[in-house]
Design a protein around this motif. Sequence first.
Motif, PDB file in Angstrom:
ATOM      1  N   ILE A 241       0.843  -1.194   0.000  1.00  0.00           N
ATOM      2  CA  ILE A 241       0.000   0.000   0.000  1.00  0.00           C
ATOM      3  C   ILE A 241       0.879   1.245   0.000  1.00  0.00           C
ATOM      4  CG2 ILE A 241      -1.888   1.204   1.166  1.00  0.00           C
ATOM      5  CD1 ILE A 241      -2.484  -1.432   2.646  1.00  0.00           C
ATOM      6  N   ASP A 242       0.681   2.109  -0.975  1.00  0.00           N
ATOM      7  CA  ASP A 242       1.315   3.423  -1.017  1.00  0.00           C
ATOM      8  C   ASP A 242       0.235   4.469  -0.793  1.00  0.00           C
ATOM      9  OD1 ASP A 242       3.611   2.110  -1.724  1.00  0.00           O
ATOM     10  OD2 ASP A 242       3.813   3.043  -3.694  1.00  0.00           O
ATOM     11  N   PHE A 243       0.547   5.485  -0.010  1.00  0.00           N
ATOM     12  CA  PHE A 243      -0.432   6.552   0.188  1.00  0.00           C
ATOM     13  C   PHE A 243       0.278   7.883   0.405  1.00  0.00           C
ATOM     14  CE2 PHE A 243       0.019   3.911   3.988  1.00  0.00           C
ATOM     15  CZ  PHE A 243       0.482   4.815   4.948  1.00  0.00           C
ATOM     16  N   GLU A 244      -0.474   8.948   0.230  1.00  0.00           N
ATOM     17  CA  GLU A 244       0.079  10.296   0.357  1.00  0.00           C
ATOM     18  C   GLU A 244       0.414  10.604   1.812  1.00  0.00           C
ATOM     19  OE1 GLU A 244      -2.418  12.351  -3.336  1.00  0.00           O
ATOM     20  OE2 GLU A 244      -2.957  12.797  -1.250  1.00  0.00           O
ATOM     21  N   GLY A 245       1.512  11.338   2.007  1.00  0.00           N
ATOM     22  CA  GLY A 245       1.882  11.774   3.342  1.00  0.00           C
ATOM     23  C   GLY A 245       3.186  11.173   3.820  1.00  0.00           C
ATOM     24  N   HIS A 246       3.640  11.637   4.991  1.00  0.00           N
ATOM     25  CA  HIS A 246       4.926  11.254   5.573  1.00  0.00           C
ATOM     26  C   HIS A 246       4.709  10.771   6.993  1.00  0.00           C
ATOM     27  CE1 HIS A 246       9.050  11.648   7.074  1.00  0.00           C
ATOM     28  NE2 HIS A 246       9.468  11.805   5.826  1.00  0.00           N
ATOM     29  N   VAL A 247       5.478   9.753   7.398  1.00  0.00           N
ATOM     30  CA  VAL A 247       5.325   9.161   8.725  1.00  0.00           C
ATOM     31  C   VAL A 247       5.531  10.190   9.835  1.00  0.00           C
ATOM     32  CG1 VAL A 247       7.733   8.435   8.888  1.00  0.00           C
ATOM     33  CG2 VAL A 247       5.978   7.180  10.156  1.00  0.00           C
ATOM     34  N   ALA A 248       6.246  11.276   9.574  1.00  0.00           N
ATOM     35  CA  ALA A 248       6.454  12.303  10.588  1.00  0.00           C
ATOM     36  C   ALA A 248       5.187  13.103  10.872  1.00  0.00           C
ATOM     37  CB  ALA A 248       7.575  13.247  10.149  1.00  0.00           C
ATOM     38  N   GLU A 249       4.210  13.032   9.995  1.00  0.00           N
ATOM     39  CA  GLU A 249       2.963  13.771  10.186  1.00  0.00           C
ATOM     40  C   GLU A 249       2.069  13.040  11.182  1.00  0.00           C
ATOM     41  OE1 GLU A 249       1.046  15.252   6.521  1.00  0.00           O
ATOM     42  OE2 GLU A 249       2.661  14.176   5.491  1.00  0.00           O
ATOM     43  N   PRO A 250       1.406  13.775  12.078  1.00  0.00           N
ATOM     44  CA  PRO A 250       0.517  13.138  13.055  1.00  0.00           C
ATOM     45  C   PRO A 250      -0.581  12.283  12.421  1.00  0.00           C
ATOM     46  CG  PRO A 250       0.973  15.394  13.709  1.00  0.00           C
ATOM     47  CD  PRO A 250       1.572  15.215  12.346  1.00  0.00           C
ATOM     48  N   ARG A 251      -1.160  12.738  11.328  1.00  0.00           N
ATOM     49  CA  ARG A 251      -2.253  11.978  10.709  1.00  0.00           C
ATOM     50  C   ARG A 251      -1.748  10.660  10.133  1.00  0.00           C
ATOM     51  NH1 ARG A 251      -3.265  13.001   5.077  1.00  0.00           N
ATOM     52  NH2 ARG A 251      -1.400  13.899   4.138  1.00  0.00           N
ATOM     53  N   PRO A 283     -11.265  17.753   4.664  1.00  0.00           N
ATOM     54  CA  PRO A 283     -11.703  18.552   5.811  1.00  0.00           C
ATOM     55  C   PRO A 283     -11.622  17.758   7.112  1.00  0.00           C
ATOM     56  CG  PRO A 283     -13.210  18.831   3.954  1.00  0.00           C
ATOM     57  CD  PRO A 283     -12.253  17.729   3.576  1.00  0.00           C
ATOM     58  N   ALA A 284     -11.142  18.410   8.164  1.00  0.00           N
ATOM     59  CA  ALA A 284     -11.006  17.816   9.497  1.00  0.00           C
ATOM     60  C   ALA A 284     -10.000  16.669   9.531  1.00  0.00           C
ATOM     61  CB  ALA A 284     -12.354  17.340  10.033  1.00  0.00           C
ATOM     62  N   ALA A 285      -9.130  16.557   8.517  1.00  0.00           N
ATOM     63  CA  ALA A 285      -8.137  15.480   8.468  1.00  0.00           C
ATOM     64  C   ALA A 285      -6.726  16.019   8.310  1.00  0.00           C
ATOM     65  CB  ALA A 285      -8.454  14.521   7.330  1.00  0.00           C
ATOM     66  N   GLY A 286      -6.518  17.298   8.631  1.00  0.00           N
ATOM     67  CA  GLY A 286      -5.191  17.870   8.567  1.00  0.00           C
ATOM     68  C   GLY A 286      -4.383  17.526   9.803  1.00  0.00           C
ATOM     69  N   ASN A 287      -3.086  17.737   9.757  1.00  0.00           N
ATOM     70  CA  ASN A 287      -2.249  17.413  10.905  1.00  0.00           C
ATOM     71  C   ASN A 287      -2.644  18.208  12.146  1.00  0.00           C
ATOM     72  OD1 ASN A 287      -0.378  15.452   9.788  1.00  0.00           O
ATOM     73  ND2 ASN A 287       0.388  17.122   8.516  1.00  0.00           N
ATOM     74  N   GLU A 288      -3.027  19.475  11.951  1.00  0.00           N
ATOM     75  CA  GLU A 288      -3.425  20.285  13.099  1.00  0.00           C
ATOM     76  C   GLU A 288      -4.701  19.746  13.744  1.00  0.00           C
ATOM     77  OE1 GLU A 288      -5.282  21.930   9.410  1.00  0.00           O
ATOM     78  OE2 GLU A 288      -3.279  21.247   9.993  1.00  0.00           O
ATOM     79  N   ASP A 289      -5.562  19.140  12.934  1.00  0.00           N
ATOM     80  CA  ASP A 289      -6.784  18.551  13.489  1.00  0.00           C
ATOM     81  C   ASP A 289      -6.451  17.374  14.403  1.00  0.00           C
ATOM     82  OD1 ASP A 289      -8.740  20.214  12.048  1.00  0.00           O
ATOM     83  OD2 ASP A 289      -7.986  19.189  10.273  1.00  0.00           O
ATOM     84  N   VAL A 291      -3.554  16.920  15.967  1.00  0.00           N
ATOM     85  CA  VAL A 291      -2.859  17.445  17.139  1.00  0.00           C
ATOM     86  C   VAL A 291      -3.853  18.045  18.122  1.00  0.00           C
ATOM     87  CG1 VAL A 291      -1.239  19.209  17.938  1.00  0.00           C
ATOM     88  CG2 VAL A 291      -0.701  17.849  15.913  1.00  0.00           C
ATOM     89  N   ASN A 292      -4.786  18.832  17.614  1.00  0.00           N
ATOM     90  CA  ASN A 292      -5.783  19.461  18.487  1.00  0.00           C
ATOM     91  C   ASN A 292      -6.647  18.427  19.185  1.00  0.00           C
ATOM     92  OD1 ASN A 292      -4.847  21.977  17.747  1.00  0.00           O
ATOM     93  ND2 ASN A 292      -6.413  22.291  16.158  1.00  0.00           N
ATOM     94  N   ALA A 293      -7.030  17.373  18.461  1.00  0.00           N
ATOM     95  CA  ALA A 293      -7.862  16.331  19.067  1.00  0.00           C
ATOM     96  C   ALA A 293      -7.096  15.605  20.172  1.00  0.00           C
ATOM     97  CB  ALA A 293      -8.317  15.352  17.996  1.00  0.00           C
ATOM     98  N   THR A 294      -5.813  15.305  19.922  1.00  0.00           N
ATOM     99  CA  THR A 294      -4.994  14.633  20.935  1.00  0.00           C
ATOM    100  C   THR A 294      -4.815  15.529  22.156  1.00  0.00           C
ATOM    101  OG1 THR A 294      -3.809  13.368  19.252  1.00  0.00           O
ATOM    102  CG2 THR A 294      -2.741  13.589  21.395  1.00  0.00           C
ATOM    103  N   ASP A 295      -4.569  16.823  21.926  1.00  0.00           N
ATOM    104  CA  ASP A 295      -4.426  17.765  23.038  1.00  0.00           C
ATOM    105  C   ASP A 295      -5.702  17.837  23.860  1.00  0.00           C
ATOM    106  OD1 ASP A 295      -1.862  18.267  22.225  1.00  0.00           O
ATOM    107  OD2 ASP A 295      -2.324  20.195  21.260  1.00  0.00           O
ATOM    108  N   TRP A 296      -6.848  17.805  23.193  1.00  0.00           N
ATOM    109  CA  TRP A 296      -8.130  17.868  23.908  1.00  0.00           C
ATOM    110  C   TRP A 296      -8.315  16.643  24.805  1.00  0.00           C
ATOM    111  CZ3 TRP A 296     -12.474  14.678  23.614  1.00  0.00           C
ATOM    112  CH2 TRP A 296     -13.598  15.131  24.295  1.00  0.00           C
ATOM    113  N   VAL A 297      -7.986  15.455  24.275  1.00  0.00           N
ATOM    114  CA  VAL A 297      -8.099  14.244  25.083  1.00  0.00           C
ATOM    115  C   VAL A 297      -7.198  14.331  26.314  1.00  0.00           C
ATOM    116  CG1 VAL A 297      -7.653  11.760  25.132  1.00  0.00           C
ATOM    117  CG2 VAL A 297      -8.802  12.772  23.166  1.00  0.00           C
ATOM    118  N   GLU A 298      -5.977  14.822  26.131  1.00  0.00           N
ATOM    119  CA  GLU A 298      -5.062  14.959  27.261  1.00  0.00           C
ATOM    120  C   GLU A 298      -5.606  15.927  28.297  1.00  0.00           C
ATOM    121  OE1 GLU A 298      -2.356  13.240  28.052  1.00  0.00           O
ATOM    122  OE2 GLU A 298      -2.882  12.001  26.320  1.00  0.00           O
TER     123      GLU A 298
END
Length: 306
Positions: A241-251, A283-289, A291-298
Amino acid sequence: MHRIAFFGPEGTFTEQAARSLSGGEAAAELVPYETIAGAMAAVRGGETSAACVPVENSVEGPVTATLDELAEDEPLVAVAEALLPIHFTVLARHDLAAADVRTVASHPHALAQVRGWLSANLPAARQVATASTAAAALAVQSGEYDAAVAAPVAAEHYDLAAIATDVADVEDARTRFLLLQRPGRLPEPTGCDRTSVVAAAANRTGALSELLTELAFRGINLTRLDARPIKGGFGEYRFFIDFEGHVAEPRIGDALAALRRRCAVRFLGSHPRADGVPASIQPAAGNEDFVNATDWVESVRRGDTA
């Protein structure tokens, strides 16, 4: 000077790709190996620092030898890729006219990509499969065959005459090549990256769908999906499986963790795409989304908010 193995012998499209990925002929020593497995084994054994091998062709599909080698033995990861247009040169001995060609040799993928041209221009020639396009040119030079369908770079290495150039049934045919290294530091994310994994999903209803759903839920776009049988397990498959993006990105990291929870996964690399196409972010699938969701859970766990 570092050494790069490539699927040879000299005069293949893989040599052309290795030249581009090495930063120029003077930047590295390019070492040909007769097989894809041999080139990859050279990296695993420390004979070379990297290997350049083909992974997929826009006409003939995946290069199965590369996929199988990536899934087995010691891990290697892709750190760069090259995308080459595939137009061939037909080479023959200097004393032979096109009308006298009775045998034409090349790699099976190459023959398939010029089948129409051969039928129209060398209809009397018997087609012979060889281990590589360069091996075909070498065989023509030694007198074994009359003509070879080869990469243009082969004309630099073999004393043969071009009876046709820029040959291709599909004008925009391209092959993608990978630069493989032993696991280590990865290239930095660019926003135009590709991540690759191989997953051994369970042999049951819906197993592949579950894996792809993990990516779809996170708005991650696939760029390639191939299946290869697992040796010794009839009816069992690995999925590349190949997909767009980099492992360093939160998503992407979140998606890889989800895949790993479901099955055995081997990471095959994150690197810039050769075509420079940026990742499509839903929409709602960016790295900042993420990060924000993880911060909210914490914050909820700390009791800071409800």
